[in-house]
Design a protein around this motif. Structure first.
Motif, PDB file in Angstrom:
ATOM      1  N   TYR A 160      11.389 -23.806  -9.509  1.00  0.00           N
ATOM      2  CA  TYR A 160      12.238 -24.248 -10.609  1.00  0.00           C
ATOM      3  C   TYR A 160      13.074 -25.434 -10.162  1.00  0.00           C
ATOM      4  O   TYR A 160      13.177 -25.719  -8.951  1.00  0.00           O
ATOM      5  N   HIS A 263      22.478 -24.638 -15.448  1.00  0.00           N
ATOM      6  CA  HIS A 263      22.005 -23.373 -16.033  1.00  0.00           C
ATOM      7  C   HIS A 263      23.037 -22.261 -15.866  1.00  0.00           C
ATOM      8  O   HIS A 263      23.071 -21.324 -16.652  1.00  0.00           O
ATOM      9  N   ASN A 315       6.986 -16.851 -13.662  1.00  0.00           N
ATOM     10  CA  ASN A 315       7.796 -18.037 -13.964  1.00  0.00           C
ATOM     11  C   ASN A 315       8.421 -17.952 -15.348  1.00  0.00           C
ATOM     12  O   ASN A 315       9.584 -18.331 -15.537  1.00  0.00           O
ATOM     13  N   HIS A 318      11.320 -15.486 -15.188  1.00  0.00           N
ATOM     14  CA  HIS A 318      12.485 -16.079 -14.522  1.00  0.00           C
ATOM     15  C   HIS A 318      13.172 -17.110 -15.413  1.00  0.00           C
ATOM     16  O   HIS A 318      14.400 -17.142 -15.520  1.00  0.00           O
ATOM     17  N   THR A 319      12.379 -17.946 -16.091  1.00  0.00           N
ATOM     18  CA  THR A 319      12.953 -18.988 -16.950  1.00  0.00           C
ATOM     19  C   THR A 319      13.706 -18.382 -18.132  1.00  0.00           C
ATOM     20  O   THR A 319      14.815 -18.813 -18.470  1.00  0.00           O
ATOM     21  N   ARG A 324      16.820 -21.643 -16.088  1.00  0.00           N
ATOM     22  CA  ARG A 324      16.429 -22.689 -15.128  1.00  0.00           C
ATOM     23  C   ARG A 324      15.102 -23.290 -15.593  1.00  0.00           C
ATOM     24  O   ARG A 324      14.282 -22.624 -16.226  1.00  0.00           O
ATOM     25  N   PRO A 326      11.418 -24.521 -15.291  1.00  0.00           N
ATOM     26  CA  PRO A 326      10.272 -24.205 -14.427  1.00  0.00           C
ATOM     27  C   PRO A 326       9.557 -25.474 -13.966  1.00  0.00           C
ATOM     28  O   PRO A 326       9.641 -26.522 -14.606  1.00  0.00           O
ATOM     29  N   LEU A 333       9.992 -23.589 -22.130  1.00  0.00           N
ATOM     30  CA  LEU A 333      11.419 -23.702 -21.840  1.00  0.00           C
ATOM     31  C   LEU A 333      12.229 -23.182 -23.024  1.00  0.00           C
ATOM     32  O   LEU A 333      12.033 -23.631 -24.152  1.00  0.00           O
TER      33      LEU A 333
END
Length: 371
Positions: A160, A263, A315, A318-319, A324, A326, A333
């Motif tokens: 990221y 972020h 990913n 997590h995003t 954050r 990627p 996003l």
């Protein structure tokens, strides 16, 4: 993780969130409240597909992956739980700020307890190369990532990117500065009227704040950067140990200004705190990384984790959790996140150089600013 650990972690997150709202920085060095951006936690986890069975053939049945995480507490737990669901490999998680995690891995030396170092700017992984990290050429990285986003010898892999920003408490700003424009450059923060108005982490403990330090070095050159920091120190009302904590403190009204990654400012904004996010000109950025700790107790599981973490499903999880940005093109996003490629970033940022110079720059900062 065991159910007991999950329950304890959940209780800890709740307690630390409450402490943050009470503006007690020392009570919340690591855990952050992380809102589910989509309001649908189960839907996010369901997007994480299972790892192909053949990838797990080398993982011993009794393996338990120990994750040293520099992300927020809830993010680490959610990622660990999704990895368990995808692979069947149990996990244990330990959270600290990136700089503290770097120091821990160095201190554990040849007998580490951890298997992987998850999150934090790559320049906090770099000082561990080559003595404390093991090179692993992830096929996922080679196939799906730009080579600028991982170490040239595969000691760490980025997944990221995030840019530094300034959090402004809009209510305190109006009370103290009326209709004055918000600071738009790093040099604007040297204005004497801001004396004691800003919170930021210490660069030794925080990867965020070390990123801020090297940003000024890339922007100004080393000598002028420390001249700048000596003036900037007047603006700082409190140095914290956690890089994300200053945004929460500004959100709660303890400080008018804070510096951290964007972020980490967007999260309290989404939660309704009266904050505005400004990205200064020539701002710094991080390539957030994952790496394998050398001589860790579960090397096979560590490789499976790195490949899984670099994949699209992990990913996306997590995003969605963190906002954050990627490094994969096939990850969507969230609307609240800021595309970093549209920002005015500092020229010449070199994470490997920043990692190599870490001890030198921190010693200089301590002598000229921290002392």
């Amino acid at each position: 993780m065991s159910r007991r650990l999950v329950i304890l972690a959940s209780l800890l997150v709740v307690a630390l969130f409450a402490a943050a709202c009470e503006t007690e920085e020392t009570a919340d060095p690591g855990a952050d409240p992380v809102d589910d951006p989509d309001g649908d936690e189960e839907a996010v986890d369901d997007d994480v597909e299972e790892v192909e069975e053949e990838e797990l053939t080398d993982v011993p049945d009794d393996a338990e992956l120990v994750i040293y995480g520099a992300l927020h507490e809830e993010e680490i737990d959610r990622i660990a739980s999704a990895f368990e669901d995808a692979t069947g490999v149990p996990t244990e998680t330990i959270r600290a700020s990136a700089g503290e995690m770097t120091a821990r891995i160095e201190a554990e030396g040849d007998n580490p307890d951890g298997d992987v170092f998850l999150g934090g700017p790559s320049e906090t992984h770099e000082p561990l190369v080559p003595d404390f990290l093991r090179a692993y050429e992830s096929p996922v990285a080679v196939e799906d990532y730009d080579e600028d986003h991982y170490h040239s010898e595969h000691y760490w892999h980025g997944f990221y990117i995030g840019a530094l920003g300034v959090a402004i408490n809009t209510e305190r700003w109006e009370d103290e500065f009326g209709d004055d424009p918000y600071p738009e450059t790093w040099d604007d923060l040297l204005d004497e009227q801001y004396e004691g108005a800003l919170a930021i982490a210490e660069p030794a403990s925080s990867g965020t704040s070390y990123n801020m330090l090297v940003t000024q070095v890339f922007r100004l050159g080393e000598d002028e950067a420390f001249d700048w920091y000596e003036e900037f120190d007047r603006t700082v009302g409190q140095y914290t140990s956690s890089g994300a904590a200053p945004a929460r403190m500004a959100g709660a009204g303890e400080f008018t200004l804070a510096v951290t990654f964007g972020h980490d400012i967007l999260t309290p904004i989404q939660a309704g705190f009266p904050l505005e996010l400004v990205y200064p000109e020539d701002t710094g950025f991080e390539i957030g990384a994952v790496s394998i700790i050398d001589d860790g107790p579960n090397p096979e599981a560590a490789e499976v984790f790195v490949d899984w973490m670099l994949g699209p499903e992990a990913n996306q999880l997590h995003t969605d959790l963190s906002l954050r940005v990627p490094l994969r093109d096939d990850v969507e996003l969230p609307g609240a996140a800021d595309p970093v490629d549209e920002l005015d970033l500092v020229d010449g940022f070199d994470a490997e150089w920043a990692g190599e110079q870490r001890d030198h720059l921190l010693d200089e900062w301590e002598e000229r600013v921290g002392g």
